[in-house]
Design a protein around this motif. Structure first.
Motif, short mmCIF file in Angstrom:
data_model
loop_
_atom_site.label_atom_id
_atom_site.label_comp_id
_atom_site.label_asym_id
_atom_site.label_seq_id
_atom_site.Cartn_x
_atom_site.Cartn_y
_atom_site.Cartn_z
N ASN A 90 0.82 -1.21 0.00
CA ASN A 90 0.00 0.00 0.00
C ASN A 90 0.86 1.26 0.00
N LEU A 91 1.94 1.25 0.78
CA LEU A 91 2.83 2.39 0.81
C LEU A 91 3.50 2.60 -0.53
N SER A 92 3.85 1.51 -1.21
CA SER A 92 4.57 1.63 -2.48
C SER A 92 3.70 2.22 -3.58
N ARG A 93 2.38 2.23 -3.37
CA ARG A 93 1.49 2.83 -4.38
C ARG A 93 1.50 4.36 -4.32
N GLN A 94 2.00 4.91 -3.21
CA GLN A 94 1.98 6.36 -3.06
C GLN A 94 2.97 6.99 -4.02
N ALA A 98 9.00 13.58 -8.61
CA ALA A 98 9.80 13.42 -9.83
C ALA A 98 9.93 11.97 -10.25
N ALA A 99 9.00 11.15 -9.86
CA ALA A 99 9.05 9.74 -10.24
C ALA A 99 7.76 9.37 -10.93
N PRO A 100 7.81 8.39 -11.83
CA PRO A 100 6.58 7.95 -12.48
C PRO A 100 5.57 7.45 -11.46
N ALA A 101 4.30 7.53 -11.82
CA ALA A 101 3.26 7.07 -10.90
C ALA A 101 3.49 5.62 -10.57
N GLU A 102 3.30 5.28 -9.29
CA GLU A 102 3.50 3.90 -8.86
C GLU A 102 2.41 3.00 -9.41
N GLU A 103 2.79 1.80 -9.72
CA GLU A 103 1.81 0.83 -10.21
C GLU A 103 0.94 0.31 -9.08
N LYS A 104 -0.19 -0.20 -9.45
CA LYS A 104 -1.01 -0.91 -8.49
C LYS A 104 -0.46 -2.31 -8.37
N LYS A 105 0.02 -2.61 -7.20
CA LYS A 105 0.72 -3.88 -7.01
C LYS A 105 -0.22 -5.07 -7.13
N GLU A 106 0.26 -6.09 -7.81
CA GLU A 106 -0.46 -7.34 -7.84
C GLU A 106 0.08 -8.20 -6.72
N PRO A 107 -0.79 -8.85 -5.93
CA PRO A 107 -0.29 -9.63 -4.80
C PRO A 107 0.59 -10.77 -5.27
N ALA A 108 1.68 -10.95 -4.55
CA ALA A 108 2.59 -12.05 -4.88
C ALA A 108 1.94 -13.38 -4.55
N PHE A 180 18.36 -1.42 -5.57
CA PHE A 180 17.40 -1.92 -6.56
C PHE A 180 18.00 -3.06 -7.39
N LYS A 181 19.30 -3.03 -7.61
CA LYS A 181 19.96 -4.10 -8.36
C LYS A 181 19.90 -5.42 -7.62
N VAL A 182 19.96 -5.36 -6.29
CA VAL A 182 19.83 -6.59 -5.49
C VAL A 182 18.46 -7.22 -5.75
N VAL A 183 17.44 -6.39 -5.80
CA VAL A 183 16.08 -6.88 -6.06
C VAL A 183 15.96 -7.39 -7.49
N ALA A 184 16.53 -6.66 -8.44
CA ALA A 184 16.45 -7.05 -9.85
C ALA A 184 17.13 -8.39 -10.10
N ASP A 185 18.14 -8.71 -9.28
CA ASP A 185 18.86 -9.98 -9.44
C ASP A 185 18.13 -11.14 -8.78
N THR A 186 17.05 -10.84 -8.07
CA THR A 186 16.26 -11.88 -7.41
C THR A 186 15.04 -12.17 -8.28
N LYS A 187 15.13 -13.21 -9.10
CA LYS A 187 14.12 -13.46 -10.13
C LYS A 187 12.71 -13.65 -9.59
N ASP A 188 12.59 -14.23 -8.41
CA ASP A 188 11.24 -14.53 -7.90
C ASP A 188 10.72 -13.46 -6.93
N LYS A 191 8.92 -7.68 -5.93
CA LYS A 191 9.27 -6.27 -6.15
C LYS A 191 10.19 -6.09 -7.36
N ARG A 192 10.51 -7.15 -8.08
CA ARG A 192 11.52 -7.07 -9.14
C ARG A 192 11.09 -6.12 -10.27
N ALA A 193 9.85 -6.22 -10.70
CA ALA A 193 9.39 -5.36 -11.81
C ALA A 193 9.55 -3.89 -11.46
N ASP A 194 9.14 -3.52 -10.25
CA ASP A 194 9.24 -2.13 -9.85
C ASP A 194 10.70 -1.70 -9.70
#
Length: 240
Positions: A90-94, A98-108, A180-188, A191-194
């Protein structure tokens, strides 16, 4: 001699007499006393065994109670972690400055949880500094301390993600990119897409258009049906 004792000795005489018909051995008072002592000893052994069985049963009941309490505690921890993930999403949707609008998160579909109570408590404390206390500097230090203490934690991708968000909000782009690179390297990671999208934004702000395009394209390729992919497509269109 009491009547009960007389009856008991009479029963023993009858038993011994029956036995002598087979072995042709005389029945004596010594034999009766010996048999009586044997029966009394056997009764004592049976009594001791009964007491031991009762104690074992009590111990088993206590162990069963401990297991049930531990199962309940673990269930409560898991439920609390699920609440934390929902609050974090919910917080990440805020929107951020200067950043693009946050996506509506799909539950993992799945999330990992630690069986280490101290690890859970440390992670929850760091999250609450964001969600409840709005202490972003304190949260930054708490997440950094958490990752130092639990470098292989199952919460590492999420802790790194929120560190990235905190640094991004403070325009500390290099530190944000590192996390963010740590998250991007975690395939599953959920939060990787964001994280990939944020890496694209950071590269774009750093005037590294080629790298920004690479990250945006990865989002579109790996998460084609997500809201994040739509944001990446919009960003790509602006770079052309």
């Amino acid at each position: 001699m009491s009547s009960n004792k007389v009856m008991r000795k009479l029963a023993l005489v009858l038993l011994m007499s029956a036995a002598t018909q087979v072995v042709a051995a005389p029945v004596s008072a010594a034999n009766l006393d010996s048999l009586e002592r044997m029966l009394e000893a056997q009764g004592q052994v049976q009594l001791q065994m009964q007491r031991r069985l009762e104690q074992m049963s009590s111990d088993i009941d206590e162990l069963r109670g401990n297991v049930e309490r531990n199962s309940y505690d673990i269930k409560k921890i898991v439920e609390r972690q699920r609440e934390i993930y929902r609050e974090v999403d919910n917080l990440s949707r805020q929107p951020e400055k200067a950043a693009p609008a946050e996506e509506k998160k799909e539950p993992a579909s799945t999330e990992a949880y630690s069986s280490n109570v101290s690890e859970n408590a440390a992670y929850e404390k760091a999250v609450n500094l964001i969600l409840k206390d709005k202490d972003y500097k304190g949260a930054t230090k708490a997440f950094q301390s958490f990752l130092t203490t639990y470098p292989e934690s199952v919460y590492k991708p999420n802790a790194s993600y929120w560190l990235g968000q905190l640094f991004f909000a403070q325009n500390q782009l290099a530190d944000a990119a590192t996390n963010f690179k740590v998250v991007a390297d975690t395939k599953d990671s959920s939060k990787r897409a964001d994280a990939l999208l944020k890496l694209g934004v950071i590269a774009e702000r750093s005037n590294d258009v080629a790298t920004a395009k690479t990250y945006y394209q990865e989002v579109v390729k790996s998460y084609p049906n997500s809201t994040t992919a739509q944001q990446a497509k919009t960003a790509l269109a602006k770079l052309k």
